[in-house]
Design a protein around this motif. Sequence first.
Motif, mmCIF file in Angstrom:
data_model
loop_
_atom_site.group_PDB
_atom_site.id
_atom_site.type_symbol
_atom_site.label_atom_id
_atom_site.label_comp_id
_atom_site.label_asym_id
_atom_site.label_seq_id
_atom_site.Cartn_x
_atom_site.Cartn_y
_atom_site.Cartn_z
ATOM 1 N N ASP A 126 31.337 40.021 44.298
ATOM 2 C CA ASP A 126 30.447 40.038 45.454
ATOM 3 C C ASP A 126 29.001 39.742 45.057
ATOM 4 O O ASP A 126 28.111 39.748 45.900
ATOM 5 N N ARG A 127 28.798 39.507 43.742
ATOM 6 C CA ARG A 127 27.458 39.230 43.199
ATOM 7 C C ARG A 127 26.495 40.361 43.558
ATOM 8 O O ARG A 127 25.400 40.141 44.098
ATOM 9 N N TYR A 128 26.898 41.585 43.249
ATOM 10 C CA TYR A 128 26.097 42.741 43.636
ATOM 11 C C TYR A 128 24.742 42.773 42.957
ATOM 12 O O TYR A 128 23.789 43.369 43.474
ATOM 13 N N MET A 129 24.621 42.144 41.783
ATOM 14 C CA MET A 129 23.322 42.007 41.114
ATOM 15 C C MET A 129 22.796 40.610 41.392
ATOM 16 O O MET A 129 23.553 39.637 41.372
ATOM 17 N N SER A 130 21.495 40.504 41.611
ATOM 18 C CA SER A 130 20.924 39.201 41.943
ATOM 19 C C SER A 130 21.132 38.181 40.838
ATOM 20 O O SER A 130 21.268 36.985 41.105
ATOM 21 N N LEU A 131 21.198 38.619 39.575
ATOM 22 C CA LEU A 131 21.386 37.665 38.475
ATOM 23 C C LEU A 131 22.724 36.929 38.587
ATOM 24 O O LEU A 131 22.867 35.797 38.101
ATOM 25 N N LEU A 132 23.707 37.532 39.267
ATOM 26 C CA LEU A 132 25.010 36.892 39.408
ATOM 27 C C LEU A 132 24.966 35.704 40.360
ATOM 28 O O LEU A 132 25.889 34.886 40.380
ATOM 29 N N SER A 133 23.870 35.589 41.123
ATOM 30 C CA SER A 133 23.706 34.421 41.981
ATOM 31 C C SER A 133 23.409 33.168 41.171
ATOM 32 O O SER A 133 23.430 32.055 41.715
ATOM 33 N N ALA A 134 23.139 33.337 39.886
ATOM 34 C CA ALA A 134 22.898 32.186 39.010
ATOM 35 C C ALA A 134 24.188 31.432 38.706
ATOM 36 O O ALA A 134 24.144 30.323 38.168
ATOM 37 N N PHE A 135 25.330 32.019 39.048
ATOM 38 C CA PHE A 135 26.623 31.427 38.709
ATOM 39 C C PHE A 135 27.340 30.916 39.954
ATOM 40 O O PHE A 135 27.410 31.612 40.970
ATOM 41 N N GLY A 136 27.865 29.683 39.862
ATOM 42 C CA GLY A 136 28.684 29.140 40.923
ATOM 43 C C GLY A 136 30.032 29.837 40.984
ATOM 44 O O GLY A 136 30.360 30.661 40.110
ATOM 45 N N ASP A 137 30.821 29.534 41.983
ATOM 46 C CA ASP A 137 32.106 30.210 42.173
ATOM 47 C C ASP A 137 33.026 30.042 40.961
ATOM 48 O O ASP A 137 33.680 30.999 40.532
ATOM 49 N N THR A 138 33.079 28.848 40.403
ATOM 50 C CA THR A 138 33.957 28.597 39.258
ATOM 51 C C THR A 138 33.478 29.356 38.033
ATOM 52 O O THR A 138 34.278 29.979 37.316
ATOM 53 N N GLU A 139 32.162 29.334 37.803
ATOM 54 C CA GLU A 139 31.596 30.052 36.654
ATOM 55 C C GLU A 139 31.823 31.551 36.791
ATOM 56 O O GLU A 139 32.148 32.233 35.810
ATOM 57 N N LEU A 140 31.651 32.048 38.004
ATOM 58 C CA LEU A 140 31.835 33.485 38.216
ATOM 59 C C LEU A 140 33.299 33.869 38.014
ATOM 60 O O LEU A 140 33.591 34.909 37.405
ATOM 61 N N ALA A 141 34.214 33.054 38.498
ATOM 62 C CA ALA A 141 35.633 33.335 38.319
ATOM 63 C C ALA A 141 35.996 33.362 36.841
ATOM 64 O O ALA A 141 36.798 34.204 36.396
ATOM 65 N N THR A 142 35.405 32.459 36.063
ATOM 66 C CA THR A 142 35.645 32.448 34.616
ATOM 67 C C THR A 142 35.116 33.727 33.984
ATOM 68 O O THR A 142 35.768 34.341 33.126
ATOM 69 N N GLY A 143 33.942 34.147 34.418
ATOM 70 C CA GLY A 143 33.372 35.385 33.903
ATOM 71 C C GLY A 143 34.210 36.602 34.244
ATOM 72 O O GLY A 143 34.392 37.503 33.412
#
Length: 250
Positions: free
Chosen positions: A204-221
């Motif tokens: 849910d990108r609860y931290m603002s820094l997680l907005s630096a990642f696109g959907d694919t990058e976030l899924a990998t993380g």
Amino acid sequence: MDDTRSHYDRLAATYNANWEYSEEYLAWMTDTIAKHLDVAGADTLLDIGGGTGIYSARLRRLMSPPARVFCLDPSQAMLGQAPEGVEAVPAAADDAVRALAERGVPQVDRMLLKEVVHHFEDPAATLGRLSTALGPGGRLVIALLPPTLDYPLFRAAHEVFEARQPHYDDIAETLRSAHLQVSVAHEAFELEIPVATYVDMVRDRYMSLLSAFGDTELATGVREMEAAAPESGVYRFADRFVFVTGSRDG
């Protein structure tokens, strides 16, 4: 700033659920802020970037009536959830002095900036302006995360955080330059959060820094996190904060 506002507008509906963790955590954080801010003797409090007023409302209960508590945030969606008794101020930190003056409050006794300085384009300039709104005998507290995190995030998220996070020593020096008496303290609370819950917060990108990642990058993380998750199914880590206090002579 528009990206930051959009991030928090999107999170407004789930913000409290993501950040409250537990009643014990809220009580600890409120008590810790109140200790460093010394709110009991204050008549006015400005909570910069206060979001939904989670801490504004709790701090207000520790102050003697008819104390006024202002929750300033650029996100109308966040401020729309501010509790009764907390005065919502829809503005950015750079406009705080003007926004207060429009409400007949040229200066305040106490000022809180919790996890907000990393959003400032020029922290030194913004903090310098904010310090002018601190009255005689006033106190300003900046609560920020340390330069490195214990949070169980994926590696790339840690790297982004460390690249962006202001250092508390620089913040302390800025307050000294504004002719405030400065102290620095370290506090921590041990958290236990189910892996599934925390992973959902990251998605849910609860931290603002997680907005630096696109959907694919976030899924990998997220997959990286799940692969390294403890067998107990519970993350246990320290939520560490640095409290930088600036006080003005009376």
